[in-house]
Design a protein around this motif. Structure first.
Motif, PDB file in Angstrom:
ATOM      1  N   CYS A  34       0.832  -1.211   0.000  1.00 48.42           N
ATOM      2  CA  CYS A  34       0.000   0.000   0.000  1.00 48.42           C
ATOM      3  C   CYS A  34       0.861   1.253   0.000  1.00 48.42           C
ATOM      4  O   CYS A  34       0.576   2.220  -0.723  1.00 48.42           O
ATOM      5  N   ILE A  66      -3.959   8.728   0.428  1.00 51.90           N
ATOM      6  CA  ILE A  66      -4.960   7.879   1.093  1.00 51.90           C
ATOM      7  C   ILE A  66      -4.518   6.421   1.070  1.00 51.90           C
ATOM      8  O   ILE A  66      -4.635   5.710   2.073  1.00 51.90           O
ATOM      9  N   THR A  67      -3.986   5.965  -0.064  1.00 55.73           N
ATOM     10  CA  THR A  67      -3.527   4.571  -0.180  1.00 55.73           C
ATOM     11  C   THR A  67      -2.385   4.289   0.795  1.00 55.73           C
ATOM     12  O   THR A  67      -2.379   3.265   1.484  1.00 55.73           O
ATOM     13  N   LEU A  69      -1.752   5.888   3.547  1.00 52.59           N
ATOM     14  CA  LEU A  69      -2.320   5.944   4.892  1.00 52.59           C
ATOM     15  C   LEU A  69      -3.091   4.666   5.220  1.00 52.59           C
ATOM     16  O   LEU A  69      -3.000   4.142   6.336  1.00 52.59           O
ATOM     17  N   CYS A  70      -3.816   4.127   4.247  1.00 54.36           N
ATOM     18  CA  CYS A  70      -4.580   2.897   4.481  1.00 54.36           C
ATOM     19  C   CYS A  70      -3.675   1.702   4.758  1.00 54.36           C
ATOM     20  O   CYS A  70      -4.099   0.753   5.416  1.00 54.36           O
ATOM     21  N   GLY A  71      -2.449   1.749   4.275  1.00 54.35           N
ATOM     22  CA  GLY A  71      -1.522   0.664   4.565  1.00 54.35           C
ATOM     23  C   GLY A  71      -1.295   0.480   6.052  1.00 54.35           C
ATOM     24  O   GLY A  71      -1.079  -0.636   6.525  1.00 54.35           O
ATOM     25  N   SER A  72      -1.377   1.576   6.800  1.00 54.13           N
ATOM     26  CA  SER A  72      -1.161   1.470   8.247  1.00 54.13           C
ATOM     27  C   SER A  72      -2.272   0.690   8.940  1.00 54.13           C
ATOM     28  O   SER A  72      -2.082   0.204  10.049  1.00 54.13           O
ATOM     29  N   LEU A  73      -3.413   0.549   8.288  1.00 54.87           N
ATOM     30  CA  LEU A  73      -4.495  -0.240   8.876  1.00 54.87           C
ATOM     31  C   LEU A  73      -4.107  -1.708   9.020  1.00 54.87           C
ATOM     32  O   LEU A  73      -4.622  -2.402   9.891  1.00 54.87           O
ATOM     33  N   PRO A  78      -7.785  -2.066  11.744  1.00 54.30           N
ATOM     34  CA  PRO A  78      -8.492  -0.823  11.433  1.00 54.30           C
ATOM     35  C   PRO A  78      -9.024  -0.067  12.648  1.00 54.30           C
ATOM     36  O   PRO A  78      -8.840   1.150  12.742  1.00 54.30           O
ATOM     37  N   GLN A  81      -6.121   1.365  14.751  1.00 56.37           N
ATOM     38  CA  GLN A  81      -5.438   2.444  14.040  1.00 56.37           C
ATOM     39  C   GLN A  81      -6.276   3.720  14.028  1.00 56.37           C
ATOM     40  O   GLN A  81      -5.758   4.810  14.244  1.00 56.37           O
ATOM     41  N   ILE A  82      -7.554   3.591  13.786  1.00 56.77           N
ATOM     42  CA  ILE A  82      -8.421   4.778  13.769  1.00 56.77           C
ATOM     43  C   ILE A  82      -8.482   5.413  15.150  1.00 56.77           C
ATOM     44  O   ILE A  82      -8.448   6.641  15.278  1.00 56.77           O
ATOM     45  N   THR A  94      -4.081  14.697  12.119  1.00 56.02           N
ATOM     46  CA  THR A  94      -5.075  13.899  11.406  1.00 56.02           C
ATOM     47  C   THR A  94      -6.109  14.791  10.734  1.00 56.02           C
ATOM     48  O   THR A  94      -6.423  14.610   9.550  1.00 56.02           O
TER      49      THR A  94
END
Length: 157
Positions: A34, A66-67, A69-73, A78, A81-82, A94
């Motif tokens: 990601c 965004i991609t 950042l989504c890798g950190s999920l 999820p 992380q959120i 954020t």
């Protein structure tokens, strides 16, 4: 749990956010994929900027962010992380990151003002960098200290 997995934020086996059945190694691969895809999308978006295609620039650069950042999920899961994204010490970074992503797309796609899209992109990059270093112990302190030493001013952040 190994030192490296603790540093990278590997969730404990009893952590409730272990929502996927991927091994730690597969989570790292997914994160890396990601992140690399996000970097390439951002680079392609930057190329579009130099070609004068501001809509493509705004979309590709923002989707790249965004991609990445989504890798950190994949690293923490999820929900965890959120929750970490909206902790007190990361909340401003954020919010600035999300707002700058939205504004980059709006400026590049909707109102089509290239200089504003570029300005929002720069803010997006800085917010993403600030957000990312918040996960490295003492990194923000080191950056603030370097800023103060180089400029002779107190870091406003």
């Amino acid at each position: 749990m190994s030192f490296m997995s603790r540093m990278m934020g590997e969730p404990d086996a009893d952590e409730p956010d272990n929502m996927c059945n991927l091994s730690w190694e597969n989570r790292l691969y997914a994160f890396g994929a990601c992140f690399i895809i996000g970097i390439f999308l951002s680079i392609f978006g930057t190329v579009e900027l130099w070609l004068g295609k501001y809509t493509a620039f705004a979309l590709l650069y923002s989707i790249g962010t965004i991609t990445a950042l989504c890798g950190s999920l994949f690293l923490r899961g999820p929900v965890s992380q959120i929750k970490k994204m909206f902790e007190k010490d990361r909340l401003v970074a954020t919010i600035v990151l999300f707002v700058s992503i939205i504004l980059t797309i709006v400026c590049g796609v909707v109102i089509k003002i290239a200089i504003l899209a570029l300005l929002c992109c720069i803010i997006q990059f800085l917010a993403f960098a600030w957000y990312t270093i918040s996960y490295i112990p003492y990194a923000r302190t080191a950056v603030k200290s370097c800023f103060s030493n180089v400029t002779g001013m107190e870091c406003p952040c």
